[in-house]
Write a protein that holds these residues in place. Structure first.
Motif, PDB file in Angstrom:
ATOM      1  N   LEU A 104       0.834  -1.209   0.000  1.00 41.62           N
ATOM      2  CA  LEU A 104       0.000   0.000   0.000  1.00 41.62           C
ATOM      3  C   LEU A 104       0.862   1.251   0.000  1.00 41.62           C
ATOM      4  CD1 LEU A 104      -2.688  -1.183   2.553  1.00 41.62           C
ATOM      5  CD2 LEU A 104      -3.000  -0.879   0.088  1.00 41.62           C
ATOM      6  N   GLU A 105       1.973   1.206   0.718  1.00 44.94           N
ATOM      7  CA  GLU A 105       2.897   2.340   0.745  1.00 44.94           C
ATOM      8  C   GLU A 105       3.485   2.570  -0.649  1.00 44.94           C
ATOM      9  OE1 GLU A 105       5.893   3.732   4.136  1.00 44.94           O
ATOM     10  OE2 GLU A 105       6.651   2.013   3.025  1.00 44.94           O
ATOM     11  N   SER A 106       3.835   1.492  -1.334  1.00 52.55           N
ATOM     12  CA  SER A 106       4.411   1.623  -2.677  1.00 52.55           C
ATOM     13  C   SER A 106       3.409   2.203  -3.669  1.00 52.55           C
ATOM     14  CB  SER A 106       4.915   0.263  -3.177  1.00 52.55           C
ATOM     15  OG  SER A 106       3.841  -0.574  -3.567  1.00 52.55           O
ATOM     16  N   MET A 107       2.122   1.988  -3.398  1.00 47.72           N
ATOM     17  CA  MET A 107       1.061   2.508  -4.258  1.00 47.72           C
ATOM     18  C   MET A 107       0.673   3.944  -3.903  1.00 47.72           C
ATOM     19  SD  MET A 107      -1.437  -0.847  -4.255  1.00 47.72           S
ATOM     20  CE  MET A 107      -2.664  -0.137  -5.369  1.00 47.72           C
ATOM     21  N   GLY A 108       1.168   4.413  -2.770  1.00 51.02           N
ATOM     22  CA  GLY A 108       0.835   5.760  -2.323  1.00 51.02           C
ATOM     23  C   GLY A 108      -0.538   5.887  -1.706  1.00 51.02           C
ATOM     24  N   VAL A 109      -1.136   4.774  -1.284  1.00 48.94           N
ATOM     25  CA  VAL A 109      -2.497   4.807  -0.734  1.00 48.94           C
ATOM     26  C   VAL A 109      -2.559   4.375   0.729  1.00 48.94           C
ATOM     27  CG1 VAL A 109      -3.557   4.448  -2.994  1.00 48.94           C
ATOM     28  CG2 VAL A 109      -2.988   2.461  -1.567  1.00 48.94           C
ATOM     29  N   GLU A 110      -1.414   4.086   1.307  1.00 51.78           N
ATOM     30  CA  GLU A 110      -1.402   3.585   2.696  1.00 51.78           C
ATOM     31  C   GLU A 110      -2.116   4.516   3.677  1.00 51.78           C
ATOM     32  OE1 GLU A 110      -0.071   4.130   6.579  1.00 51.78           O
ATOM     33  OE2 GLU A 110       1.170   5.010   5.024  1.00 51.78           O
ATOM     34  N   PRO A 111      -1.892   5.847   3.655  1.00 59.22           N
ATOM     35  CA  PRO A 111      -2.584   6.709   4.617  1.00 59.22           C
ATOM     36  C   PRO A 111      -4.107   6.627   4.517  1.00 59.22           C
ATOM     37  CG  PRO A 111      -0.777   7.890   3.579  1.00 59.22           C
ATOM     38  CD  PRO A 111      -0.958   6.621   2.804  1.00 59.22           C
ATOM     39  N   LYS A 112      -4.607   6.358   3.327  1.00 59.63           N
ATOM     40  CA  LYS A 112      -6.048   6.299   3.089  1.00 59.63           C
ATOM     41  C   LYS A 112      -6.716   5.126   3.797  1.00 59.63           C
ATOM     42  CE  LYS A 112      -9.257   5.635  -0.808  1.00 59.63           C
ATOM     43  NZ  LYS A 112      -9.354   5.455  -2.283  1.00 59.63           N
ATOM     44  N   VAL A 113      -5.985   4.013   3.956  1.00 58.85           N
ATOM     45  CA  VAL A 113      -6.612   2.789   4.480  1.00 58.85           C
ATOM     46  C   VAL A 113      -5.945   2.235   5.743  1.00 58.85           C
ATOM     47  CG1 VAL A 113      -7.574   2.064   2.266  1.00 58.85           C
ATOM     48  CG2 VAL A 113      -5.238   1.405   2.867  1.00 58.85           C
ATOM     49  N   HIS A 114      -4.897   2.888   6.220  1.00 64.32           N
ATOM     50  CA  HIS A 114      -4.162   2.391   7.384  1.00 64.32           C
ATOM     51  C   HIS A 114      -5.091   2.151   8.573  1.00 64.32           C
ATOM     52  CE1 HIS A 114      -0.568   1.775   9.853  1.00 64.32           C
ATOM     53  NE2 HIS A 114      -1.087   2.600  10.746  1.00 64.32           N
ATOM     54  N   GLY A 115      -5.869   3.156   8.910  1.00 65.09           N
ATOM     55  CA  GLY A 115      -6.788   3.024  10.042  1.00 65.09           C
ATOM     56  C   GLY A 115      -7.865   1.984   9.808  1.00 65.09           C
ATOM     57  N   ALA A 116      -8.347   1.910   8.573  1.00 68.04           N
ATOM     58  CA  ALA A 116      -9.402   0.944   8.244  1.00 68.04           C
ATOM     59  C   ALA A 116      -8.921  -0.491   8.408  1.00 68.04           C
ATOM     60  CB  ALA A 116      -9.891   1.180   6.821  1.00 68.04           C
ATOM     61  N   ILE A 117      -7.653  -0.736   8.117  1.00 66.20           N
ATOM     62  CA  ILE A 117      -7.102  -2.083   8.285  1.00 66.20           C
ATOM     63  C   ILE A 117      -7.066  -2.457   9.766  1.00 66.20           C
ATOM     64  CG2 ILE A 117      -5.024  -3.500   8.015  1.00 66.20           C
ATOM     65  CD1 ILE A 117      -4.460  -1.845   5.438  1.00 66.20           C
ATOM     66  N   PHE A 118      -6.611  -1.539  10.605  1.00 67.98           N
ATOM     67  CA  PHE A 118      -6.635  -1.791  12.047  1.00 67.98           C
ATOM     68  C   PHE A 118      -8.061  -2.093  12.523  1.00 67.98           C
ATOM     69  CE2 PHE A 118      -2.382   0.264  12.911  1.00 67.98           C
ATOM     70  CZ  PHE A 118      -1.895  -0.743  13.725  1.00 67.98           C
TER      71      PHE A 118
END
Length: 213
Positions: A104-118
């Motif tokens: 997700l970090e490599s795609m540049g979208v990690e901040p968008k879904v980080h909390g949702a994954i937790f």
């Protein structure tokens, strides 16, 4: 798998033996007490900035509980501080979730879904233990499944996994969540006295590094 999850919980819980302790005044923060000075400093990602690293695992309940505190703190960091997260990988599901984060970090979208994954893992009971399960979950959050799977299985992400493992070894960590300031100082919720104590130690060490410039 029960043994893996139990060992993961124990690893993270071991860092919280002093979580109920109130944060001590800054003048009482000492090496060997609230934090450890690493014998061999680890190079930082952005020379010229003060680096703060949080090592975490999506499956760690204490990392999940730490999220609101560290997120609010990170949003207010000054320009000379570089904050980054690194997934800890001790095998099994730790590595799978670490690969998820790095993809997700490599795609540049990690901040968008980080909390949702937790939230998915700790509130909805999802395991997110396979790339296909992850891709289906992420699709509901607007992330293309094929793009994610391509990133997840890419050589670049697997290289980043090896780099993250080497950093964790260099930091000499044994559980999560744990923080590192400027590749020199390691501390956690147990030694620092809970979430706010941990962030107070981080602030102290940031100021210490800034003053040494």
């Amino acid at each position: 798998m029960r043994k893996l999850i139990l060992s993961a919980v124990l690893a993270s819980a071991s860092l919280l033996g002093m979580s109920a302790v109130q944060a001590e005044p800054a003048q009482d923060i000492q090496a060997g007490k609230q934090y450890v000075e690493l014998s061999s400093p680890v190079p930082v990602a952005q020379p010229g900035k003060i680096e703060v690293v949080e090592l975490f695992w999506y499956g760690c309940p204490h990392c999940y509980q730490f999220e609101p505190s560290i997120n609010a703190w990170a949003e207010k960091l000054p320009e000379d501080v570089h904050f980054l997260r690194i997934p800890a990988m001790f095998g099994g599901l730790w590595n799978v979730h670490g690969q998820l984060f790095l993809a997700l970090e490599s795609m540049g979208v990690e901040p968008k879904v980080h909390g949702a994954i937790f939230e998915a893992i700790h509130k909805e009971g999802k395991r997110l233990s396979t790339p296909e399960e992850m891709a289906d979950f992420l699709a509901a959050h607007g992330i293309d499944k094929d793009s994610f799977l391509k990133a997840y299985n890419s050589f670049a992400v697997k290289s980043q996994m090896e780099k993250a493992k080497k950093l964790a070894m260099a930091y000499q960590i044994s559980g999560v969540p744990v923080m590192i300031v400027n590749g020199k100082y390691r501390f956690d919720l147990g030694t620092a006295g809970g979430p706010q104590g941990t962030l107070a130690v981080a602030d102290y060490l940031i100021a210490k590094e800034r003053a040494a410039r």
